[in-house]
Every structure is written in C-alpha cells, then in structure tokens.
Design an enzyme around this catalytic site. Structure first.
Site, short mmCIF file in Angstrom:
data_model
loop_
_atom_site.label_atom_id
_atom_site.label_comp_id
_atom_site.label_asym_id
_atom_site.label_seq_id
_atom_site.Cartn_x
_atom_site.Cartn_y
_atom_site.Cartn_z
N ASP A 161 -9.78 -4.60 -4.50
CA ASP A 161 -9.22 -3.61 -3.58
C ASP A 161 -10.11 -2.36 -3.55
O ASP A 161 -10.32 -1.71 -4.58
CB ASP A 161 -7.80 -3.23 -4.02
CG ASP A 161 -7.01 -2.52 -2.93
OD1 ASP A 161 -7.62 -1.81 -2.12
OD2 ASP A 161 -5.78 -2.68 -2.92
N SER A 201 0.83 -1.20 0.00
CA SER A 201 0.00 0.00 0.00
C SER A 201 0.87 1.26 0.00
O SER A 201 1.66 1.46 -0.92
CB SER A 201 -0.96 -0.05 1.19
OG SER A 201 -1.96 0.94 1.10
N HIS A 240 -7.87 -5.29 -0.19
CA HIS A 240 -6.65 -4.59 0.19
C HIS A 240 -5.90 -5.44 1.21
O HIS A 240 -5.94 -5.19 2.42
CB HIS A 240 -7.00 -3.21 0.75
CG HIS A 240 -5.82 -2.29 0.81
ND1 HIS A 240 -5.13 -1.88 -0.32
CD2 HIS A 240 -5.21 -1.67 1.86
CE1 HIS A 240 -4.16 -1.07 0.04
NE2 HIS A 240 -4.18 -0.93 1.35
#
Length: 263
Positions: A195, A131, A240
C-alpha cells in the site's frame, strides 16, 4: 444521506454499513460486494449469496474541501491535511480534523439507529470501511460518547468492526474517547503490504497503539476470526485495494459475528 443498498434475500437479521474511501462513492463498493467485477471462480457464490440474511448499506460521503488535495471539494468523511500517510509522518503530526471526524461518525450513527428502529439490534450490526472509510468505522465502532456530536451514551455495542487499508485517526485523542466496550468488540483489520497511500506500516502502528495504549488484544493471523480484539491480516503485494483473499476473510468474519439466524 444517499446510499447504495444490497437487500437481503432471506429473513433480514443483520446489517453491514460500509463506508467508501476518499473521493469514491458507495456504488463502487456495492458493485464489488455484489460480484459485478469478475473475481469469482466458476460456481462460486457471490458475497451476498453467502450471507443472504444481511442487508448491506454503502453510504455516500458528503462533498467537502479536502486540504490534502489543495482544498478541492470531493466526497470525504472528514478533512485530512496530508496524503499519502507514511509511518514517520503519522507518528509526528495529526492530519485529521476533529470536528469533521465527529460529523462523519454522526452519519454512521444515524444509519445504525435507523436499522435499530427497523428491528435490527446493534448487536447484529457491523460497521466497516475502506481507507478513510475504515478510519471512520474504527472511530464509530470503538469510540465512545466523546466522539459524538449528539447526545449519545456509552451503552452502544456493535457486533463487529471492519477496517480495510485504514488507520487510527486522531491517535492522541483516541484513548480518552474510547468506548468501555472496545476491548470486547471483534475487529477485522486487513492491509496490503504494498500500500502506497496508507502505508502498511501505518496500519501496523495503529494496531500496536490500540494494543499498547488501550489494551485491545491483537490476534495472530492464524487465530480464528471473530474473537474480541483485533485480527490483523496482511495481504502480500496488495496495494491500496482489496483482493480475493481479503474478501474471503471478510465473509468468514461476518459469518461468525453476525451468523444467520432463523426467525
């Protein structure tokens, strides 16, 4: 800078520096890579056992105010003004703070240089992240001297870069600050199609921009991992997060770009 570490169990010939995501800590990824979570099949080796020559470093980001979270202080590699990152927003506005991105890069650079001083050359070091940490790793790995706050030449060339569920930050400045070695560095880029924090399309667009504007080769998913350029891997229905297949691809990638050497 505090870091969680996995020490090698064989002769130390390579290092991976892996940056966590916003609000997280290095220990979380140390636990994931170590196999503290039950994701393995019976008899399957942990990731460190498959790569016994590798030292893993999971640094903790400094605490700072994050605009996207109403100025709340949390572990963060740089300030970002909006989350989640959606495709339309990503292309129309810059969300990352330039100066704090440079400060984050310097943290990674210092860790790289500490490994070099300990005897591990840059050609045996991989920088990666998840991320926000993946965005930082992309800059640290492919960016040149203009991303640096300290005097730093363009001679540095790492063994590889890993971007998991990340994006290309400060996209309008990336081209002018690219390393002359960027096209020759292998990149593993993984992203889940579900995501909802860093949208899958944001990852795709980031890679397309690197390909179209900078001439970095994008490999097909069926191409072998570890070649110069970006190998973009999609993981169906993954949010995610990470998954077993992504971790398998990570091990394969590392096994090629920093293969075990006998001293």
């Amino acid at each position: 800078m505090p870091s969680a570490i996995i020490q090698p169990t064989a002769a130390h010939t390579a290092t991976v520096i892996f940056a966590h995501g916003l609000g997280d800590e290095g220990e979380s990824w140390r636990a994931a890579i170590s196999g503290d979570y039950d994701y393995r099949k019976p008899g399957e080796l942990t990731i460190p056992a498959q790569l016994p020559h590798v030292k893993w470093i999971f640094p903790d980001a400094p605490e700072q105010a994050v605009t996207a979270n109403f100025g709340t202080r949390m572990s963060s590699w740089f300030d970002i003004s909006n989350l989640p990152l959606q495709p339309g927003q990503y292309l129309n506005k810059v969300f990352e703070d330039d100066e704090s991105v440079k400060n984050g890069v310097q943290i990674i650079d210092d860790l790289v240089q500490a490994e070099v001083k300990a005897g591990i050359p840059e050609s045996r070091i991989v920088v990666g992240g998840f991320s926000q940490g993946g965005a930082l790793a992309l800059v640290a790995g492919l960016g040149g001297k203009d991303w640096r706050t300290k005097s730093f030449g363009d001679d540095s060339k790492l063994a590889g870069v890993v971007v998991l569920s990340g994006w290309m930050p400060l996209r309008e400045k990336f081209k002018s600050r690219i390393s002359p070695h960027a096209k020759s560095i292998p990149v593993l880029w993984g992203h889940g199609t579900a995501d909802a924090v860093i949208y899958y399309r944001v990852g795709e667009v980031s890679v397309e921009l690197l390909q179209d504007q900078l001439g970095i080769v994008k490999h097909d998913a069926h191409d072998q991992l570890g070649a110069p350029g970006i190998n973009f891997r999609s993981y169906e229905r993954m949010g995610h997060a990470s998954c077993n297949k992504e971790m398998e691809d990570l091990v394969t990638f590392l096994g090629i770009v920093i293969s075990q050497q006998v001293r």
